[in-house]
Design an enzyme around this catalytic site. Structure first.
Site: not given
Ligand code: KQY
Length: 364
Positions: A356
């Site tokens: 991510c």
């Molecule tokens: O791709 C992801 N798991 C991003 C999550 C964003 C989290 C913001 N608190």
């Protein structure tokens, strides 16, 4: 010079290559917001340094930072990592960043999707997200790459492609009413085909239990190569993840990819439940509009949220008894890569993991 194009990638002969194709480098964004990252984001920053350093053994890494963090990030990161100022709301380059496309003749462009912080005002994770939404355009300017502006809400972590015409995603995310409520499944497929170049969709149902992204595919399943999908798994039928992974297994087992192949599934057993501690929860500032980190909540831990780079794969580990088998199994199926584990609990606490926070820029 970076131009905004009025055409669409498929018509121009461009498509999204797989993550396992050759990269020019990796893009990341620096964490700092104290309502998402505990203790002033210091533990997260150290973990981002570890991830960037691990990737930089394999390929160049660029870290985008807000102005106020430029000197701190420059000081904390090894010199081989390029640090550039890119204003952002948080550090999820996979999701707010660009998706690059190539034409197989040496040219690279990028897609700039609409971004609404995983749900906008209907369950989105923070407000505002205006700086995040400009990140792809800024990357295009820095690199001098032409840009396609796609008028659809989409995060990079909600899709995976095999580079040979197949796209893997989840209904939980892409069909969620907080993304593109006016588009049907078929209309979403049509837009994604036009922008990514795929012709076949494999729809999983749900993602990882308690995943705040509404079930991004990059936390539950990914292509290791065409025809081989790694899937986060549990043998515990009483675990809330079991029906999700079982349903994904069933769908994958019945799927055919764009080349007509059946999909082989590689199960990667998930870590034991990873729970937010009171100390971790207390370290996060409470702000209206930002998803709180409550002690006792289970986080969406998965080994699948790893990142493939040139000759390497950087995999999250959790100081868990399942870590060793996950690394060994992935290494066994990626003999041409060196699998490296990075302790990633601090990223998980922010709501995601190594995949991510990274975004590959393919070689032209
Ligand atoms: O791709 C992801 N798991 C991003 C999550 C964003 C989290 C913001 N608190």
């Amino acid at each position: 010079m970076a131009t905004t194009l009025s055409t669409i990638p498929r018509d121009d002969g461009f498509f999204v290559p797989a993550e396992y194709a050759a990269h020019k480098g990796t893009w990341m964004l620096w964490p700092e917001r104290t309502d998402n990252w505990r203790n002033g984001a210091k533990p997260a920053q150290k973990t981002f340094v570890a991830v960037a350093s691990a990737i930089s053994q394999f390929e160049p890494v660029t870290m985008g930072v807000n102005r106020s963090q430029f000197q701190n990030a420059r000081q904390m990161l090894p010199l081989q990592i390029r640090v550039v100022e890119i204003s952002n709301n948080d550090s999820w380059m996979r999701d707010c960043g660009p998706t690059f496309v190539i034409n197989g003749k040496g040219d690279v462009r990028l897609i700039d999707w609409d971004f609404n912080a995983w749900g906008g005002l209907t369950g989105g994770l923070y407000f505002p997200w205006d700086l995040d939404d400009l990140v792809p355009q800024k990357v295009a300017e820095i690199e001098g790459i032409d840009r396609y502006k796609a008028r659809i809400v989409l995060e990079g972590g909600s899709i995976h492609v095999d580079g040979e015409g197949t796209l893997l995603t989840t209904e939980e995310c892409l069909l969620n009413e907080n993304r593109n409520p006016n588009l049907s499944k078929k209309e979403i497929e049509d837009v994604l085909s036009a922008y990514t170049g795929v012709s076949e969709f494999i729809w999983l149902g749900a993602g990882i239990f308690n995943d705040e992204t509404n079930g991004h595919v990059d936390n539950i399943a990914c292509f290791i190569r065409p025809g081989l999908v790694a899937l986060s798994w549990t043998d515990d039928h009483n675990d809330p993840q079991y029906p999700r992974s079982k349903d994904a297994l069933d769908r994958l087992s019945h799927a055919k990819d764009a080349k007509g192949r059946s999909i082989e599934v590689l199960k990667i057993h998930q870590p034991d439940p990873v729970i937010i501690t009171p100390e971790e929860s207390e370290g996060v500032d409470s702000v209206d509009g930002t998803l709180p980190r409550n002690a006792g909540d289970r986080m969406a831990a998965s080994y699948i949220n790893f990142y493939m780079c040139n000759g390497g794969a950087v995999v999250p580990v959790f100081d868990d008894p399942h870590d060793a088998l996950a690394l060994e199994t992935l290494q066994g199926h990626m003999p041409d890569r060196r699998v490296v584990g990075v302790a990633a609990r601090e990223i998980l606490l922010g709501g995601g993991n190594i995949h991510c926070i990274t975004q590959q820029q393919p070689k032209g």
